[in-house]
Motif scaffolding. Structure first.
Motif, PDB file in Angstrom:
ATOM      1  N   ALA A   1       0.826  -1.208   0.000  1.00 57.71           N
ATOM      2  CA  ALA A   1       0.000   0.000   0.000  1.00 57.71           C
ATOM      3  C   ALA A   1       0.855   1.250   0.000  1.00 57.71           C
ATOM      4  N   ALA A   2       0.427   2.210  -0.803  1.00 61.61           N
ATOM      5  CA  ALA A   2       1.092   3.511  -0.786  1.00 61.61           C
ATOM      6  C   ALA A   2       0.593   4.275   0.433  1.00 61.61           C
ATOM      7  N   ASP A   3       1.467   4.996   1.076  1.00 61.11           N
ATOM      8  CA  ASP A   3       1.074   5.750   2.253  1.00 61.11           C
ATOM      9  C   ASP A   3       0.543   7.110   1.806  1.00 61.11           C
ATOM     10  N   THR A   4      -0.693   7.108   1.287  1.00 62.19           N
ATOM     11  CA  THR A   4      -1.293   8.336   0.779  1.00 62.19           C
ATOM     12  C   THR A   4      -2.547   8.694   1.559  1.00 62.19           C
ATOM     13  N   ALA A   5      -2.564   8.336   2.812  1.00 60.52           N
ATOM     14  CA  ALA A   5      -3.718   8.650   3.648  1.00 60.52           C
ATOM     15  C   ALA A   5      -3.771  10.152   3.918  1.00 60.52           C
ATOM     16  N   PRO A   6      -4.978  10.678   4.125  1.00 62.50           N
ATOM     17  CA  PRO A   6      -5.109  12.088   4.500  1.00 62.50           C
ATOM     18  C   PRO A   6      -4.381  12.341   5.825  1.00 62.50           C
ATOM     19  N   SER A   7      -4.225  13.593   6.198  1.00 60.42           N
ATOM     20  CA  SER A   7      -3.571  13.931   7.462  1.00 60.42           C
ATOM     21  C   SER A   7      -4.325  13.296   8.621  1.00 60.42           C
ATOM     22  N   SER A   8      -3.678  13.239   9.775  1.00 66.88           N
ATOM     23  CA  SER A   8      -4.299  12.584  10.926  1.00 66.88           C
ATOM     24  C   SER A   8      -5.577  13.284  11.379  1.00 66.88           C
ATOM     25  N   ALA A   9      -5.735  14.552  11.062  1.00 62.91           N
ATOM     26  CA  ALA A   9      -6.945  15.283  11.440  1.00 62.91           C
ATOM     27  C   ALA A   9      -8.082  15.051  10.455  1.00 62.91           C
ATOM     28  N   THR A  10      -7.733  14.544   9.269  1.00 62.44           N
ATOM     29  CA  THR A  10      -8.725  14.291   8.229  1.00 62.44           C
ATOM     30  C   THR A  10      -8.737  12.807   7.919  1.00 62.44           C
ATOM     31  N   HIS A  11      -9.930  12.269   7.754  1.00 65.25           N
ATOM     32  CA  HIS A  11     -10.082  10.849   7.434  1.00 65.25           C
ATOM     33  C   HIS A  11     -10.801  10.729   6.093  1.00 65.25           C
ATOM     34  N   ARG A  12     -10.562   9.629   5.393  1.00 64.41           N
ATOM     35  CA  ARG A  12     -11.200   9.387   4.094  1.00 64.41           C
ATOM     36  C   ARG A  12     -12.238   8.275   4.271  1.00 64.41           C
ATOM     37  N   TYR A  13     -13.395   8.460   3.623  1.00 62.92           N
ATOM     38  CA  TYR A  13     -14.505   7.521   3.761  1.00 62.92           C
ATOM     39  C   TYR A  13     -15.106   7.187   2.404  1.00 62.92           C
ATOM     40  N   MET A  14     -15.615   5.957   2.278  1.00 59.83           N
ATOM     41  CA  MET A  14     -16.412   5.543   1.129  1.00 59.83           C
ATOM     42  C   MET A  14     -17.854   5.502   1.615  1.00 59.83           C
ATOM     43  N   ILE A  15     -18.716   6.278   0.962  1.00 58.81           N
ATOM     44  CA  ILE A  15     -20.131   6.311   1.325  1.00 58.81           C
ATOM     45  C   ILE A  15     -20.922   5.652   0.214  1.00 58.81           C
ATOM     46  N   GLU A  16     -21.674   4.635   0.566  1.00 58.77           N
ATOM     47  CA  GLU A  16     -22.559   3.966  -0.397  1.00 58.77           C
ATOM     48  C   GLU A  16     -23.949   4.555  -0.211  1.00 58.77           C
ATOM     49  N   ARG A  17     -24.574   4.898  -1.353  1.00 61.21           N
ATOM     50  CA  ARG A  17     -25.896   5.509  -1.312  1.00 61.21           C
ATOM     51  C   ARG A  17     -26.812   4.831  -2.327  1.00 61.21           C
ATOM     52  N   THR A  18     -28.098   4.792  -2.030  1.00 63.80           N
ATOM     53  CA  THR A  18     -29.110   4.309  -2.969  1.00 63.80           C
ATOM     54  C   THR A  18     -30.096   5.436  -3.212  1.00 63.80           C
ATOM     55  N   PHE A  19     -30.343   5.726  -4.491  1.00 63.74           N
ATOM     56  CA  PHE A  19     -31.261   6.793  -4.895  1.00 63.74           C
ATOM     57  C   PHE A  19     -32.398   6.214  -5.723  1.00 63.74           C
ATOM     58  N   PRO A  20     -33.562   6.845  -5.706  1.00 58.19           N
ATOM     59  CA  PRO A  20     -34.629   6.450  -6.631  1.00 58.19           C
ATOM     60  C   PRO A  20     -34.173   6.749  -8.063  1.00 58.19           C
ATOM     61  N   LYS A  21     -34.640   5.962  -8.995  1.00 58.61           N
ATOM     62  CA  LYS A  21     -34.293   6.173 -10.405  1.00 58.61           C
ATOM     63  C   LYS A  21     -34.678   7.605 -10.806  1.00 58.61           C
ATOM     64  N   GLY A  22     -33.732   8.309 -11.436  1.00 54.29           N
ATOM     65  CA  GLY A  22     -33.960   9.666 -11.903  1.00 54.29           C
ATOM     66  C   GLY A  22     -33.586  10.746 -10.901  1.00 54.29           C
ATOM     67  N   ALA A  23     -33.303  10.377  -9.650  1.00 54.23           N
ATOM     68  CA  ALA A  23     -33.015  11.377  -8.629  1.00 54.23           C
ATOM     69  C   ALA A  23     -31.739  12.162  -8.919  1.00 54.23           C
ATOM     70  N   LEU A  24     -30.786  11.557  -9.595  1.00 52.74           N
ATOM     71  CA  LEU A  24     -29.514  12.243  -9.867  1.00 52.74           C
ATOM     72  C   LEU A  24     -29.497  12.954 -11.210  1.00 52.74           C
ATOM     73  N   ASP A  25     -30.586  12.888 -11.955  1.00 52.54           N
ATOM     74  CA  ASP A  25     -30.627  13.520 -13.278  1.00 52.54           C
ATOM     75  C   ASP A  25     -30.461  15.036 -13.215  1.00 52.54           C
ATOM     76  N   GLY A  26     -30.828  15.667 -12.134  1.00 48.38           N
ATOM     77  CA  GLY A  26     -30.726  17.115 -12.013  1.00 48.38           C
ATOM     78  C   GLY A  26     -29.466  17.584 -11.300  1.00 48.38           C
ATOM     79  N   LEU A  27     -28.484  16.705 -11.162  1.00 45.16           N
ATOM     80  CA  LEU A  27     -27.257  17.060 -10.452  1.00 45.16           C
ATOM     81  C   LEU A  27     -26.364  17.900 -11.362  1.00 45.16           C
TER      82      LEU A  27
END
Length: 111
Positions: free
Chosen positions: A18-44
């Motif tokens: 693994a490359a040591d490319t983590a954010p600083s100790s004060a900042t953390h990185r997250y993966m957020i999984e989301r489910t949207f109704p069909k068409g909800a992201l069309d206006g993004l």
């Protein structure tokens, strides 16, 4: 399937190569999984993204990037922030769903 492979590779931790490319100790990185109704992201559009980013900033959260499935009903979003709770609070304030949040402190390079 490619999106799932990307998400899984981002969530792996602790590998010797693994490359040591983590954010600083004060900042953390997250993966957020989301489910949207069909068409909800069309206006993004740019204005909607700017609004999300402005609200995120109130919580010290930064939206890095997102991946979506073909029908845009499932997203995998990479965020940085001070805590999982801050990421969740920003989502509530933005009125966007959160299925799961996983901290991803390690980046594995493909080369």
């Amino acid at each position: 399937m490619k999106i799932l492979a990307i998400a899984v590779s981002l969530m792996l931790t602790g590998a010797a190569c693994a490359a040591d490319t983590a954010p600083s100790s004060a900042t953390h990185r997250y993966m957020i999984e989301r489910t949207f109704p069909k068409g909800a992201l069309d206006g993004l559009d740019a204005q909607a993204k700017q609004s999300v980013n402005a609200t995120n900033a109130k919580f010290g959260v930064t939206w890095v990037t997102s991946y979506a499935n073909a029908d845009k009903t499932k997203t995998f979003c990479v965020y940085e922030g001070p805590s999982e709770q801050a990421v969740r609070d920003a989502a509530v304030a933005n009125k966007i769903p959160v299925d799961s949040v996983t901290e991803i402190p390690v980046t594995l390079e493909s080369k």
